[in-house]
Design a protein around this motif. Structure first.
Motif, short mmCIF file in Angstrom:
data_model
loop_
_atom_site.label_atom_id
_atom_site.label_comp_id
_atom_site.label_asym_id
_atom_site.label_seq_id
_atom_site.Cartn_x
_atom_site.Cartn_y
_atom_site.Cartn_z
N LEU A 198 0.84 -1.21 0.00
CA LEU A 198 0.00 0.00 0.00
C LEU A 198 0.86 1.25 0.00
O LEU A 198 0.54 2.25 -0.64
CB LEU A 198 -0.93 -0.01 1.21
CG LEU A 198 -2.14 -0.91 1.04
CD1 LEU A 198 -2.69 -1.38 2.37
CD2 LEU A 198 -3.21 -0.19 0.23
N ILE A 202 -6.29 -4.94 -1.19
CA ILE A 202 -5.15 -4.04 -1.42
C ILE A 202 -5.36 -3.25 -2.71
O ILE A 202 -5.22 -2.03 -2.76
CB ILE A 202 -3.84 -4.85 -1.52
CG1 ILE A 202 -3.46 -5.42 -0.15
CG2 ILE A 202 -2.71 -3.99 -2.07
CD1 ILE A 202 -2.28 -6.37 -0.18
N CYS A 223 -8.06 -0.58 -2.33
CA CYS A 223 -7.60 0.60 -1.59
C CYS A 223 -6.66 1.44 -2.44
O CYS A 223 -6.75 2.68 -2.45
CB CYS A 223 -6.91 0.17 -0.30
SG CYS A 223 -8.07 -0.49 0.93
N ASN A 224 -5.76 0.78 -3.12
CA ASN A 224 -4.83 1.51 -3.97
C ASN A 224 -5.56 2.31 -5.04
O ASN A 224 -5.25 3.48 -5.28
CB ASN A 224 -3.84 0.55 -4.62
CG ASN A 224 -2.68 0.20 -3.72
OD1 ASN A 224 -2.28 1.02 -2.87
ND2 ASN A 224 -2.12 -0.99 -3.87
N PRO A 262 -2.37 5.20 3.44
CA PRO A 262 -1.98 3.82 3.17
C PRO A 262 -1.83 3.03 4.48
O PRO A 262 -2.20 1.86 4.55
CB PRO A 262 -0.63 3.97 2.47
CG PRO A 262 -0.67 5.34 1.86
CD PRO A 262 -1.50 6.18 2.78
#
Lengths: 204, 204, 204, 204
Positions: free
Chosen positions: D104, D170, D173-174, D186
């Motif tokens: 992240l 992941i 979120c990225n 992050p």
DNA sequence: TATGAATGAGTTTTCATTCAT
DNA sequence: AATGAATGAAAACTCATTCAT
């Protein structure tokens, strides 16, 4: 900076420069002959001459100029070599046989040079040069025949045409050998063409 | 929308397409013959055909294909012309005379086409196609001679070599006319070459 | 040109036009989904729609517009279908399970549509549209969880994050199936994701 | 021309070449990430790198190769970064937490690189490469979990699915951070995902 | 309304030539 | 003098868009 030095330096430079030019031209003949003018890039010539691309431009102004010089060199070599063996014999039969043989054997180890003349000589801008070579060859055979007539060895015929025919056959044989379309040797071809010519001349 | 119209439509399209192809090929022959294959760009062909660059690609997949089609067209035309006249005669003498004459007269009004074959055919990537054309010509004359032998009109000789010699002389005459190095007519050249051949064959 | 005709004509026209637009969009979804926007040419869309290239431009002003309309259509279908099944159940567990299952099963027979959203939705100019879809999905799952909390079925947690996690997993499973990176069925995936979610919510 | 100089010369050249490649790749990442692979032309890359179009081709054979190298570079960087931090810890909890955090935090200052992977990786011709990256990530998390099981730290579960879920979260979120759909850091995302994973593994 | 041939701007790639080192 | 990295003009080819039929 003495007088001698000043005089000698350009000479020495000139010699070195000429040497380099010859090396580059030899390389150019090889690669132009193999791939043709357009398909060859200056890098190929440089590689073949084992120098850097930029160095080529120290000795020639452009790719065109390299090519023109290469053709000129090829033609000069051809003429010199051809003239050299002929004077040793006399009589129409012998001179004909030898002239034909020379023109077939000469190219044996100069295939890339011949290929260069063939491919490049066809391009529009070099027509004139090519024509000169052809005319010279024709004039040469014509003179043999005319001298034979003058010497009473031959009766008058259409020598013009016969001379062209001889050249055409020589060229055909050379090209076929270059392109691996024949398995005959230059000597065999020379013999056949000579026999052909003699028959036309009534000497068979 | 009548039945006939419906049936004809694809034909009409085909005809138009063929026409365009012919136009492009004619333009291609002209510019390739003038500048050579490599030095000619597709835009030049398009300009000569008075169409846009992209349009060329609607009718040919690549520059290579244009060349191949142009050569094919030339060869097909030559064969057709030769075949159509050759049926009118029989016997080695007549067939030989006519075949030689056709190959000399054919190019009279097709100089750029011939120039194309000469210049482009020399380039490395087109060697194979050129060789095919040469071999076909050789095979053709060889067959005339062998049939003459089978018919008892000729005695056995080195027909291979004689066939090549005929081709070489035809080519030489054609090239000289193309380059304005001769003032003879195709007919005169044909007569001379035929006479040569007949003498070699013992028919003079 | 009667009044009725004048009134009806545009309507009929409109219907036909819409039909054609739908056909073209369906074809566009297929080919855009398969090859992406840039790699697809208008001709491909026309071919898939079995019409001529020019006809496409009677219904859309540009390739861009086709694409925008296709995405819009895809999104509309998705929303409609998703909303339709959900209202039949109640309770967090059931609503969650069904919402997840719908989002996995829906795409089973709409792979090219999904692919279109994935590939094209990534392109800069369509970010906004894509974000709308994502936000709507998130809001939807969030509302389920919040209603569950309000109804006392759930304790307060980081519902925001859990809702995103559910969407992320759904998307991951869908993409893996699309790319043949999994052999699980949509139903198996749905069950696993639901179990995950319930465990996070303390309902496992 | 000392010995050292002679020995170093190729190294120096290599260094310069590598530098240029890096510069071009950095520029490529920027423009590909902004406009996508197909919509970016080599000239754009050259402009961004402030060099001439032709220069690009001194360092890469094709546009495709630039992309492949850019992805390879990104993946290698990520792996290196991940590997270097992971050696400092042991145990499933710590390795998991760290691996997630690296994935992240890594992209924080590499948004255009990430965008490149997202947009371009979706295009049909790059599917394979994208899949490799995904599979590698999955294999990596799977190995952590399996080693945890082998070490007795974890009980057997559907590790396959959990590893995918971690990757999916992941990625989600990225992407949200890239698109400004989130305001979390992050680090916060990493903590949440790790907590999620640990709960699924019964370690919460 | 439908067609698809024609267009030409735009794309990738090559290579003769220059020039800083 | 020698090098070879850099340049950018030019070539082959593609394809969105137009338009005559």
């Amino acid at each position: 900076m003495s007088l001698t030095a000043t005089v000698r330096t350009p000479t020495r430079k000139q010699v070195l420069t000429d040497l380099r030019r010859q090396e580059i031209l030899a390389a150019a003949v090889k690669v132009f002959g193999k791939k043709g003018f357009a398909a060859t890039c200056v890098g190929d010539v440089a590689d073949a001459a084992k120098i850097a691309k930029g160095t080529v431009y120290l000795y020639f102004d452009s790719k065109e100029e390299i090519y023109a010089a290469a053709v000129q060199m090829a033609v000069a070599q051809l003429r010199e070599r051809a003239a050299e063996r002929i004077r040793t014999v006399s009589g129409v039969r012998e001179r004909l046989a030898l002239s034909i043989a020379v023109r077939l054997e000469f190219w044996q180890d100069k295939q890339s040079l011949y290929r260069l003349l063939l491919t490049v000589g066809r391009e529009a801008q070099h027509k004139r040069q090519t024509h000169e070579v052809l005319r010279a060859g024709h004039a040469y055979f014509l003179s043999i025949l005319k001298e034979g007539e003058a010497a009473g060895e031959l009766e008058a015929r259409d020598f013009e045409m016969i001379a062209w025919a001889i050249l055409d056959m020589i060229r055909g044989c050379n090209e076929r050998r270059l392109d691996h379309l024949t398995e005959r040797t230059p000597q065999e071809d020379a013999a056949a063409i000579t026999a052909f010519a003699l028959q036309q001349l009534g000497l068979a």
